[in-house]
Design a protein around this motif. Structure first.
Motif, mmCIF file in Angstrom:
data_model
loop_
_atom_site.group_PDB
_atom_site.id
_atom_site.type_symbol
_atom_site.label_atom_id
_atom_site.label_comp_id
_atom_site.label_asym_id
_atom_site.label_seq_id
_atom_site.Cartn_x
_atom_site.Cartn_y
_atom_site.Cartn_z
ATOM 1 N N PRO A 12 44.389 50.445 48.714
ATOM 2 C CA PRO A 12 44.805 51.584 47.882
ATOM 3 C C PRO A 12 46.269 51.958 48.080
ATOM 4 O O PRO A 12 46.933 52.419 47.151
ATOM 5 C CB PRO A 12 43.863 52.711 48.322
ATOM 6 N N THR A 51 44.593 53.979 40.319
ATOM 7 C CA THR A 51 44.654 54.775 41.552
ATOM 8 C C THR A 51 44.212 56.217 41.334
ATOM 9 O O THR A 51 44.133 56.985 42.283
ATOM 10 C CB THR A 51 46.090 54.796 42.100
ATOM 11 N N GLU A 53 42.312 59.584 40.926
ATOM 12 C CA GLU A 53 41.066 60.243 41.334
ATOM 13 C C GLU A 53 40.838 61.407 40.383
ATOM 14 O O GLU A 53 41.652 62.326 40.323
ATOM 15 C CB GLU A 53 41.162 60.720 42.777
ATOM 16 N N ARG A 55 38.785 64.121 39.907
ATOM 17 C CA ARG A 55 38.676 65.551 40.228
ATOM 18 C C ARG A 55 40.002 66.153 40.690
ATOM 19 O O ARG A 55 40.391 67.221 40.198
ATOM 20 C CB ARG A 55 37.586 65.759 41.277
ATOM 21 N N ARG A 112 51.449 62.693 45.891
ATOM 22 C CA ARG A 112 50.781 61.925 46.940
ATOM 23 C C ARG A 112 51.614 60.739 47.416
ATOM 24 O O ARG A 112 51.247 60.057 48.373
ATOM 25 C CB ARG A 112 49.429 61.418 46.436
#
Length: 420
Positions: A12, A51, A53, A55, A112
């Protein structure tokens, strides 16, 4: 790089690196290519999808910095329903706003990622290379990729002098922050190196080519830097130095004198002879746009309606200022107001304010983001730069990458650890 991309199928962190590298490439291409940026951002979005996500991303959309750009695009889409323009004109006018939809994705990803500054440095390096190309084609015009023999292409290797000036102004002002920081830390060599890079941008604008919008926005942005980061005694000395250097540049550069003198000359030709000069046309566009706005002040005339309104309001021969027809009033606020009324203007200014507020604070990323927002606001007094391709992508990439980097730094500071 190929090995990194291959390993990304299972790692990842390598996937995130891939997204960063595509962003670096796109930002480096921005001063040189339009199609490269468009294709590159689609590739970037596809890389990001692997990549993402769901939520955390949906939670990030609830922030005003992400919600307001989406709201402006949504209003542009809904505005097609009450427009009288043809559907091709409506879709053509809607398209430039869609780039704002990349902002939430950029905020999410670079919050991130640890490599936001890579992307911003890539833009600086690319613009520095462009100054070299500008100097070269100023000496050898035949090397330009633009139409040979056109005076408007002097010193322009690709694109146009307005886009180039916007880039050089932004880089110049952004460099002021690290230069001062390095001087305060006693790192003289590094500060001198960056000063030489900034001087290269300034000299190019003084002696090769510069837009009048840049002549207005550069002093404003430098004044903001001085008020935010320098003491009043230093500001006084710099002000005196700027006056002296400005007088020297005015004396030594015929191009700079010609560019500034065109302000008064163009206004006089418009008022006395009704000639369609740059300033005269803007005044004409703004006056008519205010009338269009007054006719539909709440929700506007709809997406893509601007050209039809100017066609109906045109008087006299097309060669005179009153006879010109355009689909863009050369003012971002009026562009929005004519199409979507006060609803659009409120959303536009709320978005600018939310993004401006995001960058209040210290740090290189915050400074870059602040300058990107300020430049877009002030240059949009004379152009619709948020919807223009080049300046619009400068805003989206600059605010998105710098904003995500700032959000990451704040999250790390508040938690005391880096969880990414």
């Amino acid at each position: 790089m190929l090995s990194v991309m291959a390993s990304a199928r299972h790692d990842p962190f390598a996937r995130i690196l891939n997204v960063d590298l595509v962003a670096v490439l796109v930002t480096a291409l921005l001063p040189w290519s339009t199609s490269g940026v468009g294709i590159g951002m689609l590739v970037w979005l596809a890389a990001l999808a692997a990549t993402l996500e769901l939520r955390p991303f949906l939670r990030s959309l609830q922030r005003p910095i992400s919600l307001l750009p989406i709201a402006l695009v949504a209003l542009a889409a809904i505005g097609t329903l009450w427009s009288d323009a043809s559907w091709s004109a409506r879709l053509y006018a809607f398209s430039p706003a869609t780039k704002l939809l990349f902002l939430p994705f950029l905020f999410y990803h670079f919050e991130r990622s640890t490599r936001g500054l890579w992307v911003l440095v890539a833009f600086l390096a690319s613009c520095t290379l462009l100054t070299a190309a500008s100097w070269i084609v100023a000496i050898q015009p035949g090397l330009s990729l633009k139409e040979p023999g056109d005076p408007a292409t002097y010193g322009i290797f690709v694109k146009n002098y307005i886009d180039q000036s916007q880039e050089f102004v932004l880089c110049t002002v952004v460099l002021a922050y690290p230069i001062i920081t390095l001087l305060r830390d006693g790192k003289i060599r590094e500060a001198l190196l960056l000063t030489a890079v900034a001087a290269n941008f300034i000299l190019n604008m003084a002696f090769v080519v510069v837009s009048r919008t840049a002549l207005v926005t550069l002093p404003v942005m430098l004044a903001v830097f001085a008020m935010a980061h320098l003491r009043w005694k230093t500001n006084l000395l710099l002000c005196l130095a700027a006056i002296a250097l400005g007088a020297l540049a005015w004396t030594a550069s015929p191009h700079l004198r010609t560019t500034t003198e065109r302000f008064t000359r163009d206004y006089r030709l418009y008022k006395e002879l009704n000639e369609p000069t740059s300033i005269g046309l803007r005044l004409e566009f703004w006056e008519k746009s205010l009338r269009f706005f007054a006719e539909a002040p709440v929700i506007g005339h709809g997406t893509g309606s601007t050209r039809g309104l100017f066609e109906a309001a045109a008087t006299g021969p097309a060669g005179l200022a009153q006879g010109h027809v355009i689909g863009n009033p050369h003012n971002q606020t009026l562009n929005v107001a004519v199409q979507w009324g006060m609803f659009g203007v409120v959303i536009l200014y709320a978005m600018w304010f939310a993004h401006f507020s995001l960058f209040r604070g210290e740090g290189m990323a915050a400074w870059i983001g602040l300058m990107v927002v300020l430049q877009n606001i002030f240059s949009s007094l004379f152009n619709s730069h948020l919807f223009d391709f080049h300046e619009g992508w400068m805003y989206v990439l600059g605010v998105g990458v710098a904003g995500g980097t700032v959000l990451r730094a704040r999250r790390t500071d508040s938690s005391g650890t880096d969880r990414s």
